[in-house]
Design an enzyme around this catalytic site. Structure first.
Site, short mmCIF file in Angstrom:
data_model
loop_
_atom_site.label_atom_id
_atom_site.label_comp_id
_atom_site.label_asym_id
_atom_site.label_seq_id
_atom_site.Cartn_x
_atom_site.Cartn_y
_atom_site.Cartn_z
N HIS A 114 -2.70 -1.00 -3.37
CA HIS A 114 -3.84 -0.12 -3.14
C HIS A 114 -3.67 1.13 -3.99
O HIS A 114 -2.72 1.89 -3.83
CB HIS A 114 -3.92 0.27 -1.67
CG HIS A 114 -4.23 -0.88 -0.76
ND1 HIS A 114 -3.89 -0.90 0.57
CD2 HIS A 114 -4.85 -2.06 -1.00
CE1 HIS A 114 -4.30 -2.03 1.12
NE2 HIS A 114 -4.89 -2.76 0.18
N ASP B 148 -4.37 -4.76 6.07
CA ASP B 148 -4.84 -5.56 4.95
C ASP B 148 -3.73 -6.49 4.48
O ASP B 148 -2.60 -6.05 4.22
CB ASP B 148 -5.29 -4.65 3.79
CG ASP B 148 -5.95 -5.44 2.67
OD1 ASP B 148 -6.57 -6.47 2.96
OD2 ASP B 148 -5.85 -5.00 1.50
N SER C 11 0.85 -1.20 0.00
CA SER C 11 0.00 0.00 0.00
C SER C 11 0.88 1.24 0.00
O SER C 11 1.72 1.39 -0.88
CB SER C 11 -0.95 -0.03 1.20
OG SER C 11 -1.87 1.03 1.15
#
Length: 368
Positions: free
Chosen positions: A213, A309, A187
């Site tokens: 992401h 995540d 991310s």
């Protein structure tokens, strides 16, 4: 608790007012100044240097990219870009991150005030994470233009596990295949990190599936850029694409990416669905699918990023027999996702970013 000092730089009086109100209403954050352009910002910064700068791109007298370059060259400071240009200009967004921006928050031209109020959690999360960022790594990796990090989905629409996309348990993995699959999740800071890893891989490398992401408008541009830099082929994943040696498939922004198996071959599903852990695509969703379909024939990699995540999904991969790697704290811009995976016992080995490509190749060549 130390207050996070924020400087807001935006030529819109409405944006300055709304951003200041949102940030000041958050415990632990104070806005030291809200100014209309970088020239005024530099004057204020001489009096008090901020911990985080929230910066527009298109402004009078000096544009945000020029200002960002100046900051990262003279005194690296976490910068969160908040601009309408990033909604339509992928190249501008890539340049902002290349110059050292910590994260990107896009804003529309219409309904701006309501959008900023609705997205306040995302902006505040980015500011808080930026305040704790590894600024040295941001500065070190400000050398080549990557693409944008996606703003998380509003909390009211998120799901916390991959269950809403793919049920846990069960396996379709073969005991052993001739091909390995590498699954990578990352991310914030990951665009630069992915570039460093993929550029270091030789043309003959295992097939790779990636979740970074990122907003949907930027995934294709990001993949195209990497494809021009790497010996392997890199492209945005499309439904049914086969996972093959020498190919890296990047999840399209706004869509989940899942691994599937047909015989001894792997392919991908690209699908809609609820956001998971505030993201779509979600790393947890990809990792769970890899655990189910590839098992011990996979290598899992979790790299720099905010939140958790991918941590649970990497644990599922680990428990299914995959070898799992995490980027170490020293080389991460944000040691969030790797840290959570380590805490869960999901990681076999933590390695520096500079050693990640070789670690992937080594583990992908191991036959059990």
């Amino acid at each position: 608790m130390k207050m996070i000092k924020v400087l807001v730089v935006d030529d819109s009086a409405v944006v300055r007012q709304v951003l200041t109100g949102l940030l000041e209403a958050t415990p632990g954050i104070t806005v030291t100044a809200a100014v209309a352009d970088p020239i005024l910002a530099m004057t204020r910064m001489q009096l008090q240097w901020p911990d985080v700068i929230v910066l527009d791109i298109e402004m009078p007298r000096m544009d945000g990219i020029t200002f960002l370059k100046k900051i990262m060259r003279e005194r690296p400071t976490p910068v969160v870009i908040c601009s309408t240009l990033t909604e339509k200009g992928a190249q501008t967004t890539m340049e902002a991150l290349a110059c050292g921006a910590f994260a990107i928050v896009t804003k529309p031209k219409l309904g701006l005030k309501q959008f900023l109020q609705d997205s306040s959690d995302d902006l505040i999360s980015a500011v808080k994470a930026a305040a704790g960022a590894n600024v040295r790594q941001l500065a070190l990796r400000s050398v080549a233009p990557p693409a944008a990090a996606a703003a998380p989905a509003p909390a009211s629409h998120q799901k916390n596990t991959a269950d809403v996309i793919l049920s846990a348990g069960g396996s379709n993995a073969m005991v052993r295949t001739t091909e390995r699959v590498v699954a990578i999740g990352t991310s914030t800071g990951g665009t630069q990190a992915l570039e460093e890893v993929l550029v270091a891989l030789p043309r003959v490398s295992p097939g790779i599936v990636i979740v970074q992401h990122m907003p949907e408008k930027f995934t294709a541009s990001f993949a195209q850029r990497l494809n021009g830099l790497c010996a392997i082929e890199v492209r945005e994943a499309k439904q049914g694409d086969r996972v093959m040696p020498g190919l890296a498939l990047i999840a399209p922004g706004g869509r989940h990416l899942l691994l599937q198996r047909s015989g001894a071959q792997y392919h991908v599903d690209v699908m809609d669905g609820p956001v998971v852990n505030r993201h779509r695509p979600s790393v947890d969703v990809l990792f769970r699918s890899v655990a189910k379909c590839a098992g011990k024939n996979a290598v899992g990699v979790i790299m720099t990023g905010m939140g958790d995540d991918g941590a649970r999904g990497l644990k599922e991969m680990h428990d299914a027999g995959a070898y799992t790697l995490a980027q170490d704290e020293a080389s991460s811009v944000v040691y969030g996702m790797p840290k959570e995976a380590v805490k869960l016992g999901a990681v076999d080995r933590s390695v520096a970013l500079s050693a990640m490509a070789q670690a992937i190749l080594t583990q992908a060549s191991v036959r059990t």
